[in-house]
Design a protein around this motif. Structure first.
Motif, PDB file in Angstrom:
ATOM      1  N   LEU A   7      -3.161  -8.606   2.676  1.00 56.13           N
ATOM      2  CA  LEU A   7      -1.837  -8.747   2.174  1.00 56.13           C
ATOM      3  C   LEU A   7      -1.410 -10.300   2.150  1.00 56.13           C
ATOM      4  O   LEU A   7      -1.940 -10.955   3.068  1.00 56.13           O
ATOM      5  N   LYS A   8      -0.596 -10.778   1.360  1.00 56.84           N
ATOM      6  CA  LYS A   8      -0.682 -12.270   1.095  1.00 56.84           C
ATOM      7  C   LYS A   8       0.462 -12.589   2.273  1.00 56.84           C
ATOM      8  O   LYS A   8       0.384 -13.919   2.684  1.00 56.84           O
ATOM      9  N   SER A   9       1.330 -11.964   2.368  1.00 52.32           N
ATOM     10  CA  SER A   9       2.239 -12.344   3.491  1.00 52.32           C
ATOM     11  C   SER A   9       2.857 -11.223   4.133  1.00 52.32           C
ATOM     12  O   SER A   9       2.875 -10.117   3.605  1.00 52.32           O
ATOM     13  N   PRO A  10       3.410 -11.534   5.466  1.00 54.68           N
ATOM     14  CA  PRO A  10       4.050 -10.498   6.232  1.00 54.68           C
ATOM     15  C   PRO A  10       5.151  -9.613   5.354  1.00 54.68           C
ATOM     16  O   PRO A  10       5.343  -8.509   5.432  1.00 54.68           O
ATOM     17  N   GLU A  11       5.852 -10.528   4.731  1.00 56.45           N
ATOM     18  CA  GLU A  11       6.994  -9.624   3.755  1.00 56.45           C
ATOM     19  C   GLU A  11       6.377  -8.675   3.004  1.00 56.45           C
ATOM     20  O   GLU A  11       6.997  -7.501   2.684  1.00 56.45           O
ATOM     21  N   THR A  12       5.470  -9.090   2.314  1.00 53.67           N
ATOM     22  CA  THR A  12       4.548  -8.112   1.361  1.00 53.67           C
ATOM     23  C   THR A  12       4.213  -6.763   2.096  1.00 53.67           C
ATOM     24  O   THR A  12       4.329  -5.552   1.791  1.00 53.67           O
ATOM     25  N   GLY A  13       3.954  -6.997   3.165  1.00 52.04           N
ATOM     26  CA  GLY A  13       3.478  -5.862   4.152  1.00 52.04           C
ATOM     27  C   GLY A  13       4.688  -4.762   4.419  1.00 52.04           C
ATOM     28  O   GLY A  13       4.481  -3.666   4.253  1.00 52.04           O
ATOM     29  N   ARG A  14       5.650  -5.465   4.696  1.00 50.44           N
ATOM     30  CA  ARG A  14       6.782  -4.632   5.004  1.00 50.44           C
ATOM     31  C   ARG A  14       7.306  -3.811   3.715  1.00 50.44           C
ATOM     32  O   ARG A  14       7.636  -2.529   3.918  1.00 50.44           O
ATOM     33  N   VAL A  15       7.258  -4.355   2.519  1.00 50.07           N
ATOM     34  CA  VAL A  15       7.554  -3.759   1.402  1.00 50.07           C
ATOM     35  C   VAL A  15       6.504  -2.614   1.201  1.00 50.07           C
ATOM     36  O   VAL A  15       6.710  -1.502   0.649  1.00 50.07           O
ATOM     37  N   ALA A  16       5.236  -2.913   1.381  1.00 52.35           N
ATOM     38  CA  ALA A  16       4.139  -1.969   1.123  1.00 52.35           C
ATOM     39  C   ALA A  16       4.586  -0.777   2.084  1.00 52.35           C
ATOM     40  O   ALA A  16       4.324   0.306   1.741  1.00 52.35           O
ATOM     41  N   ASP A  17       4.826  -1.164   3.384  1.00 48.82           N
ATOM     42  CA  ASP A  17       4.900   0.070   4.302  1.00 48.82           C
ATOM     43  C   ASP A  17       6.363   0.674   4.086  1.00 48.82           C
ATOM     44  O   ASP A  17       6.168   1.917   4.046  1.00 48.82           O
ATOM     45  N   ALA A  18       7.242   0.205   3.402  1.00 47.24           N
ATOM     46  CA  ALA A  18       8.457   0.957   3.182  1.00 47.24           C
ATOM     47  C   ALA A  18       8.084   1.740   1.708  1.00 47.24           C
ATOM     48  O   ALA A  18       8.584   2.978   1.922  1.00 47.24           O
ATOM     49  N   ILE A  19       7.387   1.478   0.829  1.00 49.55           N
ATOM     50  CA  ILE A  19       6.907   2.133  -0.079  1.00 49.55           C
ATOM     51  C   ILE A  19       6.081   3.421   0.321  1.00 49.55           C
ATOM     52  O   ILE A  19       6.354   4.651  -0.097  1.00 49.55           O
ATOM     53  N   ALA A  20       5.308   3.094   1.080  1.00 43.95           N
ATOM     54  CA  ALA A  20       4.389   4.169   1.670  1.00 43.95           C
ATOM     55  C   ALA A  20       4.982   5.180   2.567  1.00 43.95           C
ATOM     56  O   ALA A  20       4.688   6.636   2.396  1.00 43.95           O
TER      57      ALA A  20
END
Length: 52
Positions: A7-20
């Protein structure tokens, strides 16, 4: 060309986790539908009626 799976940034990772976490759980690999007691012909008529 290979694509990175990171993932490009930690924020993107948090968004991806929320979606999952909001996705419904996957069915078990041995899941089978319950029989409804209708024949294929009856099911086709119902679907045809619903679709118009």
């Amino acid at each position: 060309m290979q694509e990175s799976t990171q993932l490009k940034s930690p924020e993107t990772g948090r968004v991806a986790d929320a979606i999952a976490n909001t996705l419904p759980p996957k069915s078990a690999p041995d899941w089978k539908p319950q029989p409804c007691g209708l024949s294929r012909q009856e099911l086709r008529r119902i679907v045809k009626k619903m679709l118009g």
